[in-house]
Design an enzyme around this catalytic site. Sequence first.
Site, PDB file in Angstrom:
ATOM      1  CE  LYS A 200      94.735 -44.051  36.691  1.00  0.00           C
ATOM      2  NZ  LYS A 200      93.475 -43.408  36.802  1.00  0.00           N
TER       3      LYS A 200
ATOM      4  CD  GLU B 125      80.235 -42.005  45.294  1.00  0.00           C
ATOM      5  OE1 GLU B 125      81.166 -42.614  44.329  1.00  0.00           O
ATOM      6  OE2 GLU B 125      80.857 -41.931  46.405  1.00  0.00           O
TER       7      GLU B 125
ATOM      8  NE  ARG C 191      81.060 -45.667  48.594  1.00  0.00           N
ATOM      9  CZ  ARG C 191      82.576 -45.408  48.798  1.00  0.00           C
ATOM     10  NH1 ARG C 191      83.082 -44.774  47.436  1.00  0.00           N
ATOM     11  NH2 ARG C 191      83.287 -45.554  49.751  1.00  0.00           N
TER      12      ARG C 191
END
Length: 641
Positions: A289, A375, A403
């Site tokens: 990243k 979640e 969610r």
Amino acid sequence: MSDRPSTPILDKVRIPSDMKGLTDAQLRQLADELRAETISAVSETGGHLGAGLGVVELTVALHAVFDAPKDKIIWDVSHQCYPHKILTGRRDRIRTLRQKDGLSGFTKRSESPYDPFGAAHSSTSISAALGFAMAREMGGSTEQGLGDAVAVIGDGALSAGMAYEAMNNAGHEGKRLFVILNDNEMSIAPPVGAMSSYLSRLYAGAPMQELKAAAKSAVSYLPHPFQEGARRAKDLLKHVTVGGTLFEELGFSYIGPIDGHDMEQLLSVLRTVHARADEPILLHVITKKGKGYHPAENAADKGHATAKFDVITGKQAKAKSNAPSYTSVFAESLIKQAEADSRICAITAAMPDGTGLSKFMDRFASRCFDVGIAEQHAVTFAAGLAAGGMRPFCALYSTFLQRGYDQIVHDVAIQRLPVRFAIDRAGLVGADGATHAGSYDIAYLANLPGFVVMAASDEAELVRMVATAAAHDDGPIAFRFPRGEGVGVDIPEDAQPLEIGKGRMIQEGKGVAILSFGTRLQEVMAASEALAARGIVPTVADARFAKPLDRDMILKLAADHDALITVEEGAVGGFGSHVAQLLSDEGVFDAGLKYRSMVLPDIFIDQASPSQMYDVAGMNAEHIEAKVLDVMGVATLSQRA
């Protein structure tokens, strides 16, 4: 323009088909130019930088081998899609990223045929790709036709159960499908969890044996930083599995790991699987990243989300704060409550920094849980903690809490468990647009029996609501607050819990009353000042609670005024609807009360600044002023003025 990078090959690539005649060496150069262009563009707009830099080579290789838009390339979360957008006909607009009327920061079907599936929440790509693959098998079609389906998933997205549900289904169907696991240094290292133990298992079975060699996938071929992660994962693997990887057990042929920044490896493997695959394939690609830009590589979050920045130094142009952010106020308040109560604990779903819980984690490591992008699990885990006698605070963004709605209903509300929901990013959030707007939590929580739903009008009220939630053991309770800075009010040192279901009067007036729920109260007060110049002084009240409503206050406002207007940062069906139900049940409308509710309109509002988005929504001070004038029958006077 003079500060922009030189990009001679990229200048010739308008759409992916323009890449088909390039040599591998030219594709490598194209990747370098694409990385430079991405850095340059994001330096002017801000946005998600690190994730896109990590997939530059992968983006080039995918578009060089596959045939988009006929082949469907689906980016999970899609915050890494800026390089993809540059290569797919949108380079001329890339410097409008995340701005009003500009390009979305995520993939968006209405924006381009090269975005076959919109995304901004995690772990949806494999399900969507399987849908495309099965539509192809059943003879479905799109305007561009249906070819291969490729899901690019990573950056922690495999911590969500939905990805495994999709893989289980895909393995059962057994059709040609490609899943690219974009595994960066942040997700392969602890403490991501048990999944890291699987991520370096090499596929060893016929008939894909040649792919292993084509990938040069032995650990020794990886750059040194990747070797350590892969070896650690392989060591863990020996202790938790016997024969075959999880992916193979789910019906995928597993290939990897390969170096996601080595164009030779990427092109070789992708060309091979593209030519030979007739089953679900998972290609494990290790990336870095922020790759290729030192300020991002060296940042703690690897340049996950940036403001505008100087390309040379990486220094971000962040505005100075005049007041603490709501998120930091929440975090500090929760820490103070936890210091006095050892039963208080906190849960987040892969957003410790975004929710402020990283501060709580530093202070109370054993009482703070980051459960990953999960979640649903976060909500039920919190419910279990509550049932076990703890006082859990489940801190999630409003858009992500959606969610876990089934778990909120079934595991929390029905059992009346005292889970405390700290709902960040309430209302319209700005550059992330409709996918991240906190528009619906008032409506989807306030309709649940036994739920207490609060909204802070300023940072002092937020501190009081944290104290209220901490003290509330009679069922679930939620409080919402927006992104960004507070309004600069004094914060109480010893905040006391609020009386459940009681609002507060802000200003006494006559004729019309405005009942605000949340931080639009600041706009209400600005509208009140403008109205005062016309000789109109409205009564203003802060509801504090959408559930239970302050019946006494609301009925008194209705009895003492000709008109009542509610204002909230949420969709229809929320606070205003509950007020209307109360007034109807009490027969107030029979007495001639004029009632209006100001809510977010029944549309998805595209990215812009929050103020611009509220302009679109018609909920800024001037709109509130106009609503008062209209309900009082003096709108024509407003027009003359």
